[in-house]
Design a protein around this motif. Structure first.
Motif, PDB file in Angstrom:
ATOM      1  N   MET A 118      40.713  37.570  77.470  1.00  0.00           N
ATOM      2  CA  MET A 118      40.689  38.748  76.632  1.00  0.00           C
ATOM      3  C   MET A 118      40.828  39.896  77.494  1.00  0.00           C
ATOM      4  O   MET A 118      40.290  40.096  78.820  1.00  0.00           O
ATOM      5  CB  MET A 118      39.290  38.871  75.969  1.00  0.00           C
ATOM      6  CG  MET A 118      39.060  38.098  74.883  1.00  0.00           C
ATOM      7  SD  MET A 118      40.193  38.185  73.468  1.00  0.00           S
ATOM      8  CE  MET A 118      39.706  37.249  72.035  1.00  0.00           C
ATOM      9  N   TYR A 120      40.137  44.671  71.935  1.00  0.00           N
ATOM     10  CA  TYR A 120      40.428  43.560  72.814  1.00  0.00           C
ATOM     11  C   TYR A 120      41.879  43.225  72.391  1.00  0.00           C
ATOM     12  O   TYR A 120      42.442  43.338  71.369  1.00  0.00           O
ATOM     13  CB  TYR A 120      39.275  42.389  72.402  1.00  0.00           C
ATOM     14  CG  TYR A 120      39.408  41.565  71.267  1.00  0.00           C
ATOM     15  CD1 TYR A 120      40.636  40.624  70.820  1.00  0.00           C
ATOM     16  CD2 TYR A 120      38.781  41.993  70.240  1.00  0.00           C
ATOM     17  CE1 TYR A 120      40.504  39.964  69.798  1.00  0.00           C
ATOM     18  CE2 TYR A 120      38.741  41.137  68.943  1.00  0.00           C
ATOM     19  CZ  TYR A 120      39.717  40.361  68.720  1.00  0.00           C
ATOM     20  OH  TYR A 120      40.017  39.708  67.379  1.00  0.00           O
ATOM     21  N   TRP A 125      45.037  40.085  74.221  1.00  0.00           N
ATOM     22  CA  TRP A 125      45.200  38.854  75.053  1.00  0.00           C
ATOM     23  C   TRP A 125      46.156  39.203  76.409  1.00  0.00           C
ATOM     24  O   TRP A 125      47.037  40.027  76.058  1.00  0.00           O
ATOM     25  CB  TRP A 125      45.849  37.544  74.256  1.00  0.00           C
ATOM     26  CG  TRP A 125      44.790  37.537  73.140  1.00  0.00           C
ATOM     27  CD1 TRP A 125      43.885  36.217  73.190  1.00  0.00           C
ATOM     28  CD2 TRP A 125      44.751  37.691  71.796  1.00  0.00           C
ATOM     29  NE1 TRP A 125      43.262  36.171  72.003  1.00  0.00           N
ATOM     30  CE2 TRP A 125      43.439  37.105  71.384  1.00  0.00           C
ATOM     31  CE3 TRP A 125      45.292  38.756  71.025  1.00  0.00           C
ATOM     32  CZ2 TRP A 125      43.267  37.222  70.077  1.00  0.00           C
ATOM     33  CZ3 TRP A 125      44.677  39.054  69.870  1.00  0.00           C
ATOM     34  CH2 TRP A 125      44.007  38.194  69.450  1.00  0.00           C
ATOM     35  N   PHE A 152      35.706  32.442  78.834  1.00  0.00           N
ATOM     36  CA  PHE A 152      36.584  31.788  77.794  1.00  0.00           C
ATOM     37  C   PHE A 152      38.128  31.918  78.000  1.00  0.00           C
ATOM     38  O   PHE A 152      38.860  32.860  78.165  1.00  0.00           O
ATOM     39  CB  PHE A 152      36.458  32.397  76.331  1.00  0.00           C
ATOM     40  CG  PHE A 152      35.158  31.628  75.607  1.00  0.00           C
ATOM     41  CD1 PHE A 152      35.583  30.542  74.698  1.00  0.00           C
ATOM     42  CD2 PHE A 152      34.006  31.833  75.724  1.00  0.00           C
ATOM     43  CE1 PHE A 152      34.505  29.981  74.026  1.00  0.00           C
ATOM     44  CE2 PHE A 152      33.022  31.221  75.145  1.00  0.00           C
ATOM     45  CZ  PHE A 152      33.352  30.122  74.336  1.00  0.00           C
ATOM     46  N   HIS A 205      41.185  31.909  75.463  1.00  0.00           N
ATOM     47  CA  HIS A 205      41.061  32.138  74.105  1.00  0.00           C
ATOM     48  C   HIS A 205      42.421  31.754  73.481  1.00  0.00           C
ATOM     49  O   HIS A 205      43.371  31.793  74.110  1.00  0.00           O
ATOM     50  CB  HIS A 205      40.823  33.666  73.792  1.00  0.00           C
ATOM     51  CG  HIS A 205      39.277  33.960  73.667  1.00  0.00           C
ATOM     52  ND1 HIS A 205      38.507  33.351  72.768  1.00  0.00           N
ATOM     53  CD2 HIS A 205      38.509  34.723  74.605  1.00  0.00           C
ATOM     54  CE1 HIS A 205      37.247  33.847  72.920  1.00  0.00           C
ATOM     55  NE2 HIS A 205      37.078  34.627  74.004  1.00  0.00           N
ATOM     56  N   CYS A 206      42.199  31.514  72.093  1.00  0.00           N
ATOM     57  CA  CYS A 206      43.585  31.387  71.227  1.00  0.00           C
ATOM     58  C   CYS A 206      44.500  30.436  71.689  1.00  0.00           C
ATOM     59  O   CYS A 206      45.682  30.607  71.877  1.00  0.00           O
ATOM     60  CB  CYS A 206      43.896  32.725  70.956  1.00  0.00           C
ATOM     61  SG  CYS A 206      43.021  33.809  70.188  1.00  0.00           S
ATOM     62  N   SER A 226      38.867  28.619  73.093  1.00  0.00           N
ATOM     63  CA  SER A 226      38.519  28.922  71.550  1.00  0.00           C
ATOM     64  C   SER A 226      40.009  28.265  71.046  1.00  0.00           C
ATOM     65  O   SER A 226      41.118  28.607  71.441  1.00  0.00           O
ATOM     66  CB  SER A 226      38.459  30.225  71.209  1.00  0.00           C
ATOM     67  OG  SER A 226      39.518  31.033  71.560  1.00  0.00           O
ATOM     68  N   SER A 227      40.078  27.689  70.149  1.00  0.00           N
ATOM     69  CA  SER A 227      41.100  26.957  69.214  1.00  0.00           C
ATOM     70  C   SER A 227      41.080  26.597  68.182  1.00  0.00           C
ATOM     71  O   SER A 227      39.706  26.706  67.422  1.00  0.00           O
ATOM     72  CB  SER A 227      41.594  25.599  70.211  1.00  0.00           C
ATOM     73  OG  SER A 227      42.581  25.089  69.832  1.00  0.00           O
TER      74      SER A 227
END
Length: 287
Positions: free
Chosen positions: A1, A8, A10, A37, A39-40, A74-75
């Protein structure tokens, strides 16, 4: 992030990540971050970019230095999470869990009922904590007009549903303001009836039938068994959780104490043959 713009975003650019981490440490007046993390990561290409672009190596370096204490992911995609679990990297997973996604309704309803359930069990077995996002499916489940089931659920039903999944340690619902926050916090004092989500058994898909979701709608058991917990210990033990058998053995009432009265069979919204399952579980654990 990436937070420096006030919102925020990416980035997988190692230099931008480094600057963002330095900025966050400075603003928070600390020298470490509890969870760093990734993320995504929803597709194979996303994961490859993290690996090949140096992001993952940089996070490992920060963890080795003590700047990051744990690595999280995170997914929305069970298959991708399974691959990351195979790498033995993460301690926490942020994952979208709600009845809609688990039962193949919605943009992030990725994976079959069995695949998603197996993922939750694997996380608990391997000590990877799940933090739940999108517990209300972006609010859609709270309104009969937008719910894929044409029936509204409450915030408390959705939260309890997520908390009952193996591996889940916390649910982080989105709020719009103070009133939403006050309502969500009411979960802590809500009655068992207010949290009962067994109504989803009436619109669960066929491949969800016969699977215990640990909702405990079958309670109270005339023989005093915690049917949901017994099922969870059994499922987790078979998934490789080495502590699950110990938890089971410490239960006051075990599957072998079932009197086959059929009370749980009649009450189960998912049509699980619990009486027969208790025999199976008793044979598996030896009591």
């Amino acid at each position: 992030m990436e937070y420096r713009t006030g919102t925020y975003g990416w980035t997988l650019d190692p230099e931008k990540i480094r600057k963002s981490v330095d900025w966050q440490l400075q603003m928070l007046e600390t020298d470490y971050i509890d969870f760093g993390f990734i993320h995504c990561i929803d597709e194979e290409a996303d994961l490859q970019k993290v690996i090949e672009g140096g992001t993952l190596d940089y996070m490992k370096k920060l963890k080795h230095q003590g700047v990051i204490r744990h690595i999280g992911l995170s997914s929305h995609t069970p298959e991708i999470v399974e691959k990351v679990l195979d790498m033995g990297l993460i301690d926490m997973l942020m994952f979208s869990i709600n009845p809609a996604y688990d039962y193949r309704h919605g943009e992030y309803a990725i994976g079959t009922v069995d695949e998603r359930s197996a993922l939750y069990r694997r996380c608990e077995a391997e000590g990877v904590a799940i933090s739940v996002m999108k517990a209300f499916s972006g609010g859609q489940l709270l309104n009969a007009k937008t719910s894929p089931f044409k029936q509204a659920l409450t915030e408390y039903q959705c939260i309890q549903y997520a908390l009952d999944k193996p591996g889940v340690v916390t649910v982080l619902p989105g709020i719009r303001g103070r009133e939403d926050l006050k309502k969500i916090l009411g979960f802590l004092d809500a009655s068992r009836e207010d949290k009962d989500y067994s109504v989803i058994g009436t619109f669960a898909p066929r491949d969800a039938e016969g699977n215990c979701v640990y909702c405990n709608h079958c309670q109270p058991c005339p023989a005093g068994l915690d049917v949901g917990l017994i099922n969870k210990c059994y499922d987790l033990s078979r998934a490789g959780d080495t502590l699950a058998k110990d938890h089971y053995m410490n239960l006051g009432k075990k599957a072998g104490d079932c009197i086959s009265c059929g009370h749980c069979d009649r009450r189960c919204p998912f049509h699980v043959g619990q009486s027969e399952r208790m025999k199976e579980i008793a044979a598996y654990f030896g009591k």
